[in-house]
Design an enzyme around this catalytic site. Structure first.
Site, PDB file in Angstrom:
ATOM      1  N   CYS A  41      -1.750 -12.326 -20.533  1.00 27.88           N
ATOM      2  CA  CYS A  41      -1.809 -11.500 -19.322  1.00 27.88           C
ATOM      3  C   CYS A  41      -0.608 -11.709 -18.396  1.00 27.88           C
ATOM      4  O   CYS A  41      -0.599 -11.199 -17.279  1.00 27.88           O
ATOM      5  CB  CYS A  41      -3.098 -11.737 -18.556  1.00 27.88           C
ATOM      6  N   ARG A  63      -6.933  -9.340 -10.141  1.00 28.68           N
ATOM      7  CA  ARG A  63      -6.533 -10.427  -9.248  1.00 28.68           C
ATOM      8  C   ARG A  63      -7.357 -10.350  -7.962  1.00 28.68           C
ATOM      9  O   ARG A  63      -6.962  -9.708  -6.989  1.00 28.68           O
ATOM     10  CB  ARG A  63      -5.039 -10.328  -8.954  1.00 28.68           C
ATOM     11  N   GLU A  99      -2.632 -21.966 -18.506  1.00 31.27           N
ATOM     12  CA  GLU A  99      -1.412 -21.779 -17.717  1.00 31.27           C
ATOM     13  C   GLU A  99      -0.567 -23.035 -17.580  1.00 31.27           C
ATOM     14  O   GLU A  99       0.559 -22.971 -17.099  1.00 31.27           O
ATOM     15  CB  GLU A  99      -1.762 -21.281 -16.316  1.00 31.27           C
ATOM     16  N   ASN A 130       3.383 -16.495 -17.063  1.00 30.76           N
ATOM     17  CA  ASN A 130       4.273 -16.738 -15.919  1.00 30.76           C
ATOM     18  C   ASN A 130       4.266 -18.208 -15.521  1.00 30.76           C
ATOM     19  O   ASN A 130       5.310 -18.852 -15.400  1.00 30.76           O
ATOM     20  CB  ASN A 130       3.869 -15.868 -14.729  1.00 30.76           C
ATOM     21  N   ASP A 131       3.066 -18.752 -15.315  1.00 37.13           N
ATOM     22  CA  ASP A 131       2.972 -20.164 -14.926  1.00 37.13           C
ATOM     23  C   ASP A 131       3.219 -21.088 -16.106  1.00 37.13           C
ATOM     24  O   ASP A 131       3.786 -22.177 -15.939  1.00 37.13           O
ATOM     25  CB  ASP A 131       1.600 -20.455 -14.305  1.00 37.13           C
ATOM     26  N   HIS A 190       0.816  -1.210   0.000  1.00 36.15           N
ATOM     27  CA  HIS A 190       0.000   0.000   0.000  1.00 36.15           C
ATOM     28  C   HIS A 190       0.849   1.258   0.000  1.00 36.15           C
ATOM     29  O   HIS A 190       0.444   2.296  -0.542  1.00 36.15           O
ATOM     30  CB  HIS A 190      -0.957  -0.024   1.193  1.00 36.15           C
TER      31      HIS A 190
END
Length: 593
Positions: free
Chosen positions: A512, A306, A441, A464-465, A199
């Protein structure tokens, strides 16, 4: 003498907020109150519990005051960061344990609260991956605010006045501390803790303060007022920079300002290739507060929301209503642009405390993502209800993560249908024809792409995966990190196969993963026939410039050439030789994948 006593030190960290800052250092070390173990008489437990309730009320008023100030100064959406502080403050499971310690163990309220928050902090700190660790400053922020209130401190430690422009160095800066700084005189930030999705990082980006995190500067000798450079683009801090450093970074800053103005001119232009091919550019986001960045950088919508970030920062689970409000906010703010909401992708390095996910030997290939949802139908259906309800307020699409076989997809779709029937029977407004997609994925999904495509409205390839599972390389393992090669022929050929299958079945396909933001990879994907690239908001304008600088025909030739090569080195070398000059001329940088 001076040069020897103040040597130049270059430190590398994580780039969390773009920009370059040059100025004198200000060391911010807020004092933390010491909490001692105090026992109370058994007949005083009710009074002690009342003290805690009063302190919680006071802390909530303070947080709401900060939220109002941030909303007025920066924006309502950035201020929503502090909603998570209130949720932590009022978390029923945390407070139940605190009140139980007061009633049964006769602990004083300060120690009971401090003890419970420390237990939660330990869980955050030992969690695999960085998602929960990035919420540590929020946890500490709330804990110290309540303890201050319990100690009846009428004058809690104030933020520095920052009468002059400075760069703030801090070990553990909290969002509320940052919110109190003099914005005009806070040139930059350099902190030890936190990452891109903390944050503090999100707030720094909203305030347009260059920032670097993960910098171990505490072992370096520092003196207040000494010069420092913060490079929020490259994740670098230079303590006691040379005159050459200062001149170089002043020049970089001037170039960046000029480039920012140039890119801003692209915001309202369409991402169309030179020969007329439209490539949708969307954003990946974690928090609703990031929605303004999508609009600021000219995004065509959200290609990946997400949703698990609503689940990661608490002991309990978010309610259906809380999820609905978050999704509805995104849908309304971005309408008519699409918002793709990925259902809960828990597991791996994203451990949801309420699901007790610790202890797996191989969490990335274990109980995670859609597998968790299907085994927790109450949790899953609550989220599906929230998504379908939000669909009545905008262009919402639903996406399932880590589908590895056809039965998983069908089971998930069956639950969607059950939720539709429940909402219809109750007369609740919802989107009856909301589009459903799935992520590709894992290699099994690639091989089953034709069957999966008949069941969904769109594909989204999570590179990514897909890279990780195709190459059997844990990308978080430093020993094999050099084997994590996104440009592997095995990966690229699988992606082309999925795109071809999607095209044959008449459904769109997006990318993505991190590869979507790499210009070389993007050229290949465009040439493959991918419909959409989704990336972090800050990369959207740069990618739009790339799309508008090339032709679709040229990209198709690129993809065909690359797919004939047999090693990642050959592919990288060919792309570099063929397109480096063109990318440089177009002003497009390669930021890596």
């Amino acid at each position: 003498m001076g040069a020897l006593s103040h040597p130049r030190v270059l430190l590398r960290g994580i780039a969390v907020s773009p920009g370059i800052a040059i100025g004198p250092v200000y060391l911010f070390h807020p004092e933390r109150r010491e909490v001692v173990k105090r026992l109370i008489p058994p007949d005083k437990t009710e009074a002690e519990s009342a003290r805690l309730r009063k302190a919680l009320d006071r802390a909530q008023k303070e947080i709401q005051g900060i939220k109002i100030r941030i909303s007025d100064d920066v924006g309502e959406h950035e201020a929503r960061i502090f909603d998570s502080h209130i949720l932590l403050l009022r978390d029923e499971e945390i407070l139940a344990g605190v009140f139980r310690d007061i009633q049964e163990n006769h602990y004083g309220a300060e120690y009971a609260y401090y003890r419970r928050m420390n237990e939660l902090a330990d869980r955050f700190d030992t969690a695999a991956g960085g998602f929960l660790k990035e919420r540590m400053p929020d946890l500490r922020d709330v804990a110290m605010r309540v303890i201050d209130a319990l100690m009846l401190s009428e004058n809690p430690q104030a933020a520095p006045e920052l009468a002059d422009p400075v760069i703030v160095l801090s070990r553990n800066l909290t969002p509320s501390e940052l919110s109190q700084f003099n914005r005009r005189n806070t040139l930059g930030l350099c902190v030890e803790a936190g990452g891109k999705t903390s944050h503090v990082a999100i707030l720094a980006r909203s305030l347009e303060i260059p920032a670097v995190s993960g910098v171990a500067w505490n072992k370096v000798r520092l003196e207040p007022g000494r010069p420092v450079i913060v490079d929020g683009n490259g994740g670098i801090a230079i303590l006691n920079p040379s005159l050459r450093d200062i001149k170089e970074y002043e020049a970089r800053r001037a170039t960046q300002l000029a480039e920012t103005r140039e890119l801003a001119a692209l915001r309202d232009l369409d991402p169309i290739t030179r020969d007329g091919k439209y490539i949708s550019l969307a954003a990946n986001i974690e928090l609703p507060a990031e929605v303004d960045s999508v609009l600021e950088y000219g995004g065509g919508g959200v290609g990946l929301y997400r949703s698990e970030f609503l689940f990661l920062t608490r002991e309990g689970l978010p309610s259906e209503e809380e999820q609905y409000q978050a999704y509805k906010f995104l849908a309304e703010r971005l309408a008519p642009r699409p918002v793709v909401i990925r259902t809960l992708d828990a597991g791996g390095d994203k451990l949801v405390p309420a699901l007790k996910m610790d202890g797996e030997r191989n969490p990335y290939m274990g109980w995670r993502s859609i597998r968790v949802c299907l085994r927790n139908p109450d949790i899953f259906k609550a989220q599906l209800r929230a998504i379908l309800r939000a669909g009545a307020s905008g262009n919402v699409r639903l996406m399932f993560p880590m589908i590895s076989n056809l039965q998983e997809l069908r089971d998930a779709k069956r639950m969607v249908e059950e939720v539709r029937e429940e909402l219809s029977a109750s007369g609740t407004a919802f989107a009856p024809n909301l589009e459903i997609g799935c992520m590709i994925e894992v290699p099994s999904a690639v091989l089953l792409a034709e069957e999966l495509a008949r069941e969904v409205d769109f594909f989204s390839i999570g590179t990514n995966d897909l890279v990780q599972f195709t190459l059997a390389v844990d990308r978080a393992n430093e020993r094999v990190a050099d084997l994590f090669e996104p440009q592997s022929p095995a990966v690229l050929r699988q992606i082309q196969s999925v795109v071809d299958t999607a095209r044959a079945q008449g459904i769109p396909v997006s990318i993505c993963g991190e590869m979507a933001a790499d210009p070389y990879s993007a050229l290949v994907f465009i040439g493959m026939g991918v419909d959409e690239l989704s990336m972090s908001p800050g990369m959207l304008l740069e990618m739009k410039r790339l799309v508008r600088s090339v032709s679709y025909a040229e990209a198709r030739q690129c993809a065909r050439a690359v797919l004939r090569l047999t090693t990642a080195d050959e592919i990288n070398r060919w792309l570099h030789q063929r397109f480096q000059d063109k990318l440089v001329k177009a002003g497009v940088r390669r930021v890596g994948v």
